[in-house]
Design a protein around this motif. Structure first.
Motif, PDB file in Angstrom:
ATOM      1  N   THR A  98      44.122  47.554  21.154  1.00 56.02           N
ATOM      2  CA  THR A  98      43.681  46.890  19.868  1.00 56.02           C
ATOM      3  C   THR A  98      44.849  46.167  19.205  1.00 56.02           C
ATOM      4  OG1 THR A  98      44.131  48.867  18.598  1.00 56.02           O
ATOM      5  CG2 THR A  98      42.253  48.708  19.742  1.00 56.02           C
ATOM      6  N   THR A 147      41.409  41.658  16.930  1.00 50.16           N
ATOM      7  CA  THR A 147      40.839  41.022  15.898  1.00 50.16           C
ATOM      8  C   THR A 147      41.974  40.012  15.378  1.00 50.16           C
ATOM      9  OG1 THR A 147      41.534  42.377  14.073  1.00 50.16           O
ATOM     10  CG2 THR A 147      39.747  43.086  15.287  1.00 50.16           C
ATOM     11  N   ASN A 202      39.688  44.344  22.914  1.00 49.36           N
ATOM     12  CA  ASN A 202      39.357  44.630  21.687  1.00 49.36           C
ATOM     13  C   ASN A 202      40.036  44.205  20.071  1.00 49.36           C
ATOM     14  OD1 ASN A 202      36.839  45.623  22.461  1.00 49.36           O
ATOM     15  ND2 ASN A 202      37.617  47.492  23.319  1.00 49.36           N
ATOM     16  N   ASN A 253      35.814  39.842  18.741  1.00 45.04           N
ATOM     17  CA  ASN A 253      35.954  39.959  17.445  1.00 45.04           C
ATOM     18  C   ASN A 253      37.137  39.124  16.594  1.00 45.04           C
ATOM     19  OD1 ASN A 253      34.667  42.547  17.377  1.00 45.04           O
ATOM     20  ND2 ASN A 253      36.173  43.571  18.627  1.00 45.04           N
ATOM     21  N   GLU A 298      32.570  33.985  17.522  1.00 45.12           N
ATOM     22  CA  GLU A 298      32.635  33.883  16.128  1.00 45.12           C
ATOM     23  C   GLU A 298      33.559  32.607  15.926  1.00 45.12           C
ATOM     24  OE1 GLU A 298      31.206  35.460  13.930  1.00 45.12           O
ATOM     25  OE2 GLU A 298      30.006  36.409  15.148  1.00 45.12           O
TER      26      GLU A 298
END
Length: 393
Positions: free
Chosen positions: A131, A156, A154, A180, A206
Motif C-alpha cells: 500500500t 492511492t 493497492n 484507487n 478514476e
C-alpha cells in the motif's frame, strides 16, 4: 619449472579481487557464471557482489503470463526474513522483481535499506499487500529508481506523491489496473518526474487524463486504454509535445465524435503510433485533424471505429504520407469507395489489416491488390503494438 621456488609461483587464487571480478564479468555462459561461486568462499562472495539482477520464481513480467498463471498456486510466501538474507547477500542489485509475491507486506520492504541505494528497476506487479506505506519505504530506500511497475497494487494518490517526491529520476511508471489512483496522483508523478518517458495507466477507472497536463517533453509513450478519458484529458495527454506512441483504445463514451481532434492540433507532431481501437465514437472531424496534425504517423489502429466514413478515409489517404500500417478491422462504414481512396493515397502503406469489413466487395480487394501489390493484406485482426521505448533508457 627449474630455478623457481614454490613461493615465487603465482596462481589464479593470488589475483586481487578486482581482477577476479573482471574474469567473472567476462563469462558469457550462464552455467559458468552460476558455478563460479562453487570454487571457494572468496569467489562465492565475488559472485554475490557482482549480481545485478534478481527475480523470484513467482515473478511475472507481462500480462499474458499473469492471465495464464494462477497466483494462488505459484506464489511462495516471501517475507522479511527471506528478503533480509537475499539482500544481505546481493548488496549491489540494480534490478529487482518481486512481482507475484502476493503475501508481501509493506513492512517487508524495510529490507530494501540493504540494497535499495543501487536499485534502478523495481517490479511489484500483483503485490496485493503493498500500500502507500510500502511505497513510502520504496521512495526512502531507492532514490535512484528509473523504472517501477505497480500493476494491480493497492496504492492511492498519497503513495504516488511520496514516490514522486523521493524518486524524481523516474522514467518508466506502470500504474495499470490501480483502481484507487486518480489524476491528482498522476499529476504528482508527471510534474515531479521531469525525465519521464513511459506511463501506463490502462484500466485505471478514476483517471480522466487531466493529470498529464503540463507533462515533460520527454514523455513519449502512453498507454491509457480502457480509461474514462475526458476531452480536457486528451489535451493533457498530448500537452508535452514529445509523444511518439499513444494507446487510448476502448476509450469511454464520454469522448464524442470530435473530442479526439486535439491530438492533431499541433502538440503531437512527433506521434508515430496511434491506437484508437474500439473508439466507436471517433468521427470524421477527429480523423481529419489527426491525419493533418500528425505528419510522422506510421501505424494507426482504427479497428471497430464505426464513425469513420468516406470523408475520413479520404483524409487519411490524402494526408498520411508516412503511414505504413493501417488497421481497419470490422469498420462498418469502410466501403469500396473508402478502400479506393486508401489505394490511391498512403504511398508508403505496406500492411493493411482489413478483417470483417462487410461493405467491401471481393472485387474491390482484388483491384487493390493489383494496383498496390507492395501492400500486404492481412485478414486477421492484430493489435497495434508499439516500440518498447523503455529499452532505450
Amino acid at each position: 619449472m627449474e630455478g623457481l621456488s614454490r613461493d615465487s609461483i603465482t596462481s589464479i587464487i593470488d589475483l586481487p579481487d578486482d581482477c577476479v571480478i573482471l574474469i567473472f564479468q567476462w563469462l558469457d555462459c550462464n552455467c559458468d557464471r552460476e558455478s563460479f561461486g562453487l570454487t571457494c568462499r572468496r569467489w562465492l562472495n565475488i559472485q554475490n557482489l557482482s549480481r545485478r539482477s534478481l527475480q523470484f520464481q513467482c515473478s511475472f513480467t507481462n500480462f499474458t503470463q499473469l492471465i495464464r498463471s494462477s497466483l494462488s498456486q505459484t506464489s511462495p510466501t516471501i517475507n522479511s526474513f527471506h528478503l533480509h538474507r537475499l539482500f544481505t547477500r546481493f548488496q549491489y542489485l540494480q534490478s529487482l522483481s518481486l512481482s507475484g509475491c502476493t503475501e508481501l507486506l509493506d513492512l517487508d520492504l524495510r529490507q530494501l535499506q540493504c540494497c535499495g541505494s543501487n536499485l534502478r528497476t523495481l517490479f511489484l506487479d500483483c503485490c496485493l499487500g503493498i500500500t502507500d506505506r510500502g511505497l513510502f519505504l520504496v521512495g526512502t530506500f531507492c532514490p535512484l529508481l528509473t523504472v517501477i511497475s505497480l500493476y494491480r497494487c493497492n496504492i492511492t494518490d498519497t503513495g504516488l506523491e511520496s514516490l514522486a517526491n523521493a524518486c524524481s529520476a523516474l522514467k518508466d511508471v506502470n500504474l495499470s489496473y490501480c483502481a484507487n489512483i486518480s489524476d491528482h496522483g498522476l499529476k504528482a508523478v508527471t510534474q515531479g518526474c521531469r525525465q519521464l518517458q513511459v506511463v501506463r495507466i490502462s484500466s485505471s477507472s478514476e483517471v480522466s487524463g487531466i493529470g498529464f497536463k503540463g507533462c515533460s517533453s520527454t514523455l513519449a509513450y502512453i498507454e491509457a486504454d480502457c480509461c474514462k478519458l475526458e476531452p480536457e484529458g486528451i489535451m493533457g495527454i498530448v500537452s508535452g509535445g514529445g509523444l511518439e506512441y499513444l494507446n487510448i483504445s476502448g476509450v469511454s463514451c464520454s469522448i464524442k465524435g470530435g473530442d479526439l481532434a486535439p491530438i492533431g492540433t499541433g502538440f503531437a507532431t512527433s506521434l508515430k503510433i496511434l491506437n484508437l481501437r474500439m473508439c466507436r465514437a471517433v468521427g470524421n472531424e477527429s480523423i481529419m485533424a489527426i491525419s493533418k496534425g500528425c505528419p510522422l504517423l506510421q501505424e494507426w489502429n482504427l479497428a471497430l471505429c464505426h464513425g469513420v466514413t468516406i470523408t475520413g478515409w479520404e483524409a487519411i489517404a490524402f494526408n498520411c504520407h508516412n503511414l505504413e500500417k493501417l488497421h481497419v478491422n470490422r469498420c462498418r462504414n469502410l466501403c469500396d469507395d473508402g478502400l479506393l481512396a486508401l489505394r490511391d493515397g498512403c504511398s508508403r502503406l505496406s500492411v493493411l489489416y482489413i478483417h470483417g469489413c462487410r461493405r467491401i466487395t471481393t472485387t474491390a480487394i482484388e483491384l487493390f491488390k493489383c494496383y498496390r501489390s507492395n501492400v500486404s493484406i492481412k485478414g486477421e485482426e492484430i493489435m497495434c503494438i508499439g516500440p518498447n521505448l523503455a529499452s532505450k533508457q
